[in-house]
Design an enzyme around this catalytic site. Sequence first.
Site, mmCIF file in Angstrom:
data_model
loop_
_atom_site.group_PDB
_atom_site.id
_atom_site.type_symbol
_atom_site.label_atom_id
_atom_site.label_comp_id
_atom_site.label_asym_id
_atom_site.label_seq_id
_atom_site.Cartn_x
_atom_site.Cartn_y
_atom_site.Cartn_z
ATOM 1 N N TYR A 156 0.844 -1.200 0.000
ATOM 2 C CA TYR A 156 0.000 0.000 0.000
ATOM 3 C C TYR A 156 0.880 1.251 0.000
ATOM 4 O O TYR A 156 0.654 2.180 -0.785
ATOM 5 C CB TYR A 156 -0.915 -0.028 1.227
ATOM 6 C CG TYR A 156 -1.996 1.040 1.224
ATOM 7 C CD1 TYR A 156 -3.079 0.965 0.360
ATOM 8 C CD2 TYR A 156 -1.935 2.128 2.102
ATOM 9 C CE1 TYR A 156 -4.076 1.932 0.361
ATOM 10 C CE2 TYR A 156 -2.926 3.097 2.115
ATOM 11 C CZ TYR A 156 -3.998 2.991 1.239
ATOM 12 O OH TYR A 156 -4.977 3.954 1.245
ATOM 13 N N LYS A 160 1.165 4.210 -2.888
ATOM 14 C CA LYS A 160 0.805 5.614 -2.640
ATOM 15 C C LYS A 160 2.024 6.548 -2.772
ATOM 16 O O LYS A 160 1.884 7.673 -3.244
ATOM 17 C CB LYS A 160 0.133 5.770 -1.272
ATOM 18 C CG LYS A 160 -1.218 5.033 -1.149
ATOM 19 C CD LYS A 160 -2.264 5.509 -2.155
ATOM 20 C CE LYS A 160 -3.642 4.899 -1.879
ATOM 21 N NZ LYS A 160 -4.665 5.283 -2.871
HETATM 22 P P1 NAD Z 1 -13.790 1.585 -0.384
HETATM 23 O O1 NAD Z 1 -13.279 0.174 -0.544
HETATM 24 O O2 NAD Z 1 -14.799 1.858 0.675
HETATM 25 O O3 NAD Z 1 -14.350 2.133 -1.767
HETATM 26 C C1 NAD Z 1 -13.589 1.940 -2.932
HETATM 27 C C2 NAD Z 1 -14.447 2.215 -4.119
HETATM 28 O O4 NAD Z 1 -13.663 1.922 -5.275
HETATM 29 C C3 NAD Z 1 -15.688 1.342 -4.191
HETATM 30 O O5 NAD Z 1 -16.762 2.099 -4.726
HETATM 31 C C4 NAD Z 1 -15.270 0.267 -5.170
HETATM 32 O O6 NAD Z 1 -16.368 -0.289 -5.867
HETATM 33 C C5 NAD Z 1 -14.389 1.056 -6.100
HETATM 34 N N1 NAD Z 1 -13.489 0.203 -6.827
HETATM 35 C C6 NAD Z 1 -12.630 -0.706 -6.323
HETATM 36 N N2 NAD Z 1 -12.008 -1.342 -7.321
HETATM 37 C C7 NAD Z 1 -12.476 -0.802 -8.480
HETATM 38 C C8 NAD Z 1 -12.232 -1.048 -9.857
HETATM 39 N N3 NAD Z 1 -11.352 -1.985 -10.227
HETATM 40 N N4 NAD Z 1 -12.888 -0.330 -10.779
HETATM 41 C C9 NAD Z 1 -13.790 0.611 -10.404
HETATM 42 N N5 NAD Z 1 -14.067 0.892 -9.114
HETATM 43 C C10 NAD Z 1 -13.430 0.177 -8.172
HETATM 44 O O7 NAD Z 1 -12.488 2.477 -0.196
HETATM 45 P P2 NAD Z 1 -12.297 3.908 0.506
HETATM 46 O O8 NAD Z 1 -11.873 3.681 1.912
HETATM 47 O O9 NAD Z 1 -13.439 4.792 0.206
HETATM 48 O O10 NAD Z 1 -10.986 4.395 -0.278
HETATM 49 C C11 NAD Z 1 -11.039 5.226 -1.421
HETATM 50 C C12 NAD Z 1 -9.647 5.765 -1.701
HETATM 51 O O11 NAD Z 1 -9.157 6.503 -0.584
HETATM 52 C C13 NAD Z 1 -8.600 4.670 -1.989
HETATM 53 O O12 NAD Z 1 -7.725 5.121 -2.997
HETATM 54 C C14 NAD Z 1 -7.862 4.562 -0.672
HETATM 55 O O13 NAD Z 1 -6.556 4.072 -0.826
HETATM 56 C C15 NAD Z 1 -7.885 6.008 -0.209
HETATM 57 N N6 NAD Z 1 -7.698 6.176 1.229
HETATM 58 C C16 NAD Z 1 -8.591 5.625 2.104
HETATM 59 C C17 NAD Z 1 -8.380 5.811 3.458
HETATM 60 C C18 NAD Z 1 -9.313 5.244 4.470
HETATM 61 O O14 NAD Z 1 -8.962 5.246 5.648
HETATM 62 N N7 NAD Z 1 -10.509 4.785 4.098
HETATM 63 C C19 NAD Z 1 -7.281 6.547 3.922
HETATM 64 C C20 NAD Z 1 -6.402 7.095 3.007
HETATM 65 C C21 NAD Z 1 -6.634 6.903 1.657
#
Ligand code: NAD
Length: 251
Positions: A156, A160
């Site tokens: 991860y 990033k």
């Molecule tokens: P999540 O798993 O809740 O949602 C991810 C979304 O991406 C979902 O709608 C899923 O359907 C979609 N997705 C996944 N694979 C896909 C694909 N191949 N094609 C199209 N859509 C796809 O994740 P989240 O927690 O909302 O994270 C979203 C972003 O934020 C990510 O890039 C994650 O790395 C980043 N992020 C999250 C956090 C956290 O704590 N939640 C912290 C820092 C960064």
Amino acid sequence: MIAARFGLGGRRALVTGAGRGIGRGVAEALASAGASVTLCARSAADLDEVAAGIAAAGGTAETLVLDVTDAAGFAAALERRPAFDIFVNNAGTNRPKPLDEVTGEDFDAVIGLNLRAAVFTAQAVARGMVRAGKGGAIINMSSQMGHVGAANRTLYCASKWALEGFTKALAVELGPRNIRVNTICPTFIETPMTRPFFEDPAFRRQVLGKIKLGRLGQIEDVAAAAVFLASDAAAMMTGSALMLDGGWTAD
Ligand code: NAD
């Protein structure tokens, strides 16, 4: 006068991973600021629900059901649409585990989505932006893990940190076209992706011990930052990382 610079009226925005979690919150916020939003994810049912909510609130949304790792399919779908002004490159995943247990399949899944798909979706969107000649804003959803390391997060963090480098290089390339490219770097946000991690009380304690503000991030914290970066309020900002880490990386 300054408040008007945050408005997104007349802009077209594309958000990947918009079916749930952060992407959903960001899409809803961009729509509430006036943008017409295209919601992209793999699940039509999730996207229909988000689009209906945006419409009910008086906004405009359409859905684009596809897997962003299908670079050719994504590019073809964009060829059939007018250019976007705003792109939130949000779809991402995590498979936390010690390096010793990481498999080739894990590598392909995490790097394939968080980096490869992020690069080629941005390429397709940027082509349209350049052709339209109106400038634009690309927001790559990075993480505090694009600035520090953490146990069980080798893949991860690698994905990033790479996204941070990609963002800076693309900002340099596209600056002359007035296309701004930035990242948002959240700490742990409560979403479907992270909810299972916090079922472990020791992990929750450890995380809250590092967030100086003493709470987990909420989707609204990220959504507000996305509206800012997408808007003319951030007109002089490119190649930057907007930290939303509650102070995690401050010491
Ligand atoms: P999540 O798993 O809740 O949602 C991810 C979304 O991406 C979902 O709608 C899923 O359907 C979609 N997705 C996944 N694979 C896909 C694909 N191949 N094609 C199209 N859509 C796809 O994740 P989240 O927690 O909302 O994270 C979203 C972003 O934020 C990510 O890039 C994650 O790395 C980043 N992020 C999250 C956090 C956290 O704590 N939640 C912290 C820092 C960064």
